[in-house]
Motif scaffolding. Structure first.
Motif, mmCIF file in Angstrom:
data_model
loop_
_atom_site.group_PDB
_atom_site.id
_atom_site.type_symbol
_atom_site.label_atom_id
_atom_site.label_comp_id
_atom_site.label_asym_id
_atom_site.label_seq_id
_atom_site.Cartn_x
_atom_site.Cartn_y
_atom_site.Cartn_z
ATOM 1 N N ASN A 176 0.834 -1.204 0.000
ATOM 2 C CA ASN A 176 0.000 0.000 0.000
ATOM 3 C C ASN A 176 0.870 1.255 0.000
ATOM 4 O O ASN A 176 1.863 1.342 0.717
ATOM 5 N N ALA A 223 -4.015 4.261 -1.681
ATOM 6 C CA ALA A 223 -5.093 4.607 -0.753
ATOM 7 C C ALA A 223 -5.573 6.032 -0.970
ATOM 8 O O ALA A 223 -4.794 6.927 -1.285
ATOM 9 N N ASP A 228 -9.515 4.763 3.974
ATOM 10 C CA ASP A 228 -9.324 3.852 2.854
ATOM 11 C C ASP A 228 -8.145 2.917 3.115
ATOM 12 O O ASP A 228 -8.233 1.703 2.892
ATOM 13 N N ILE A 232 -8.230 -1.164 3.457
ATOM 14 C CA ILE A 232 -7.416 -2.024 2.597
ATOM 15 C C ILE A 232 -6.618 -3.018 3.429
ATOM 16 O O ILE A 232 -6.597 -4.223 3.152
ATOM 17 N N ASP A 237 -6.052 -6.847 1.800
ATOM 18 C CA ASP A 237 -5.642 -6.493 0.443
ATOM 19 C C ASP A 237 -4.242 -5.877 0.405
ATOM 20 O O ASP A 237 -3.685 -5.672 -0.676
#
Length: 368
Positions: A176, A223, A228, A232, A237
């Motif tokens: 991320n 993100a 968010d 995630i 994820d």
């Protein structure tokens, strides 16, 4: 994939809110300046969680002065707003690396620290004048600081010590990132071994381009902000990434997850958000507001409500009523160790923002 990268927007300081503590009487205490006129207004360009509405309403009533907080989402937006003509700010909250840009743009004036007796409350661990001065003159005073470490799911990733973890094949599609060139590029530069992450050579720029090209396949989506990013990670994820604020880790652990963060051996980018005043804001009532913002009572409320670091030392925060459980999800305890500061790289003016932005946009578009 290109659309996912191109459409996102980040507020890196949008952090976990744990409630607003009761206001301390000291915040409303009189201050020896000229009486505030009823039609005085102080306009802030500030960040989410920095000046919650109940706090500024309380101060406004106590000081017969309206405070208008306009909350921005990025350093670029902060720079552009005053030129739009729609906003004429008195105070802007600027990270130290951007202060020269704001000074050159005529957006801030030299800061009169003598009007802020509460500046004595800023922890001596924070060498802020080094980063908040231009040509020997102070341009702004700290309100908050924070680190941007490597964060990870400790059930999946074991004790990472380098930014190189983000490029490992086993984490492809599980990394991320967030969309802020100014904040992200120094981390990439540290990873490639740049001598000075804010003054890159052409060869180091090329290495950063190569690194970003490889990183892109590791990241499925950038993100769109704090919530968010938390979603995630919580959904599985992403298992590792560049952390916009350590409060992200705290929020995930509050949901029963097992997340941690580390300060990589290459160095951890670190920001100091400072209050700078415009020519319009260079007046006593504005300095009174900024002085009250640095009182232990105001800072303790800010730390408790947002899980940010503020500017107090750990001992001062405790004395002002910040509970130990809150201290543990900030950097306040870490900051007491001298070796902690040796791992940090405070943001400074970079050599060519336009060049960095072009590379970052090419990274998002997949055209590197």
């Amino acid at each position: 994939m290109s659309d996912l990268f191109a459409s996102v927007k980040l507020d890196r300081r949008a952090v976990l809110k744990t409630g607003v503590a009761a206001a301390a009487g000291a915040l409303a205490a009189p201050y020896l300046i000229r009486p505030a006129m009823a039609d005085d207004t102080i306009v802030l360009l500030t960040w989410e969680t920095y000046h919650d509405d109940p706090w500024i309403e309380e101060w406004s009533k106590a000081n017969n002065t309206k405070v208008q907080a306009i909350r921005i989402g990025s350093e670029d937006e902060l720079f552009q707003q005053p030129f739009s003509g729609a906003v004429q700010p008195d105070v802007m909250y600027i990270e130290t690396g951007s202060l020269p840009r704001f000074k050159a743009g005529g957006l801030i004036v030299d800061f009169d620290v003598s009007q802020l007796p509460n500046a004595k409350n800023i922890t001596p661990k924070l060498d802020w004048k080094k980063y908040a001065s231009i040509d020997g003159k102070v341009q702004a005073v700290p309100y908050n600081w924070g680190t941007q470490p490597l964060m990870y799911n400790a059930d999946v990733v074991k004790d990472p010590t380098s930014w190189a973890e983000l490029w490992k094949p086993e984490y492809q599609g599980k990394v991320n990132m967030f969309d802020d060139c100014t904040i992200t590029f120094p981390m990439i530069a540290l990873y490639v071994g740049a001598k000075d992450p804010f003054n890159l050579t052409d060869d180091e720029f090329k290495k950063c381009e190569d690194a970003l090209r490889e990183l892109r396949k590791q990241v499925r989506v950038i993100a769109r902000g704090f919530d968010d990013a938390s979603t995630i990670y919580a959904a599985g994820d992403a298992v590792i990434g560049y952390c916009q604020n350590v409060a992200v880790v705290a929020s995930l652990n509050a949901k029963g997850k097992n997340f941690k963060y580390s300060l990589p051996k290459e160095g951890t980018p670190t920001w100091i958000d400072c209050a700078g005043v415009s020519k319009k804001g260079d007046r006593p009532i504005v300095y009174k507001f900024l002085n009250d913002n640095l009182s232990p009572e105001w800072q303790a409320r800010f730390i408790k409500a947002s899980s940010n670091n503020g500017v107090l030392s750990a001992d001062a925060a405790r004395s002002a009523g910040v509970p130990e459980e809150t201290m543990k999800v900030t950097n306040l305890l870490d900051a007491e160790d001298a070796s902690f500061w040796e791992k940090l790289v405070v943001y400074q003016k970079n050599e060519d923002l336009d060049r960095r932005l072009q590379i970052w946009n090419d990274f998002k578009a997949g055209t590197l």
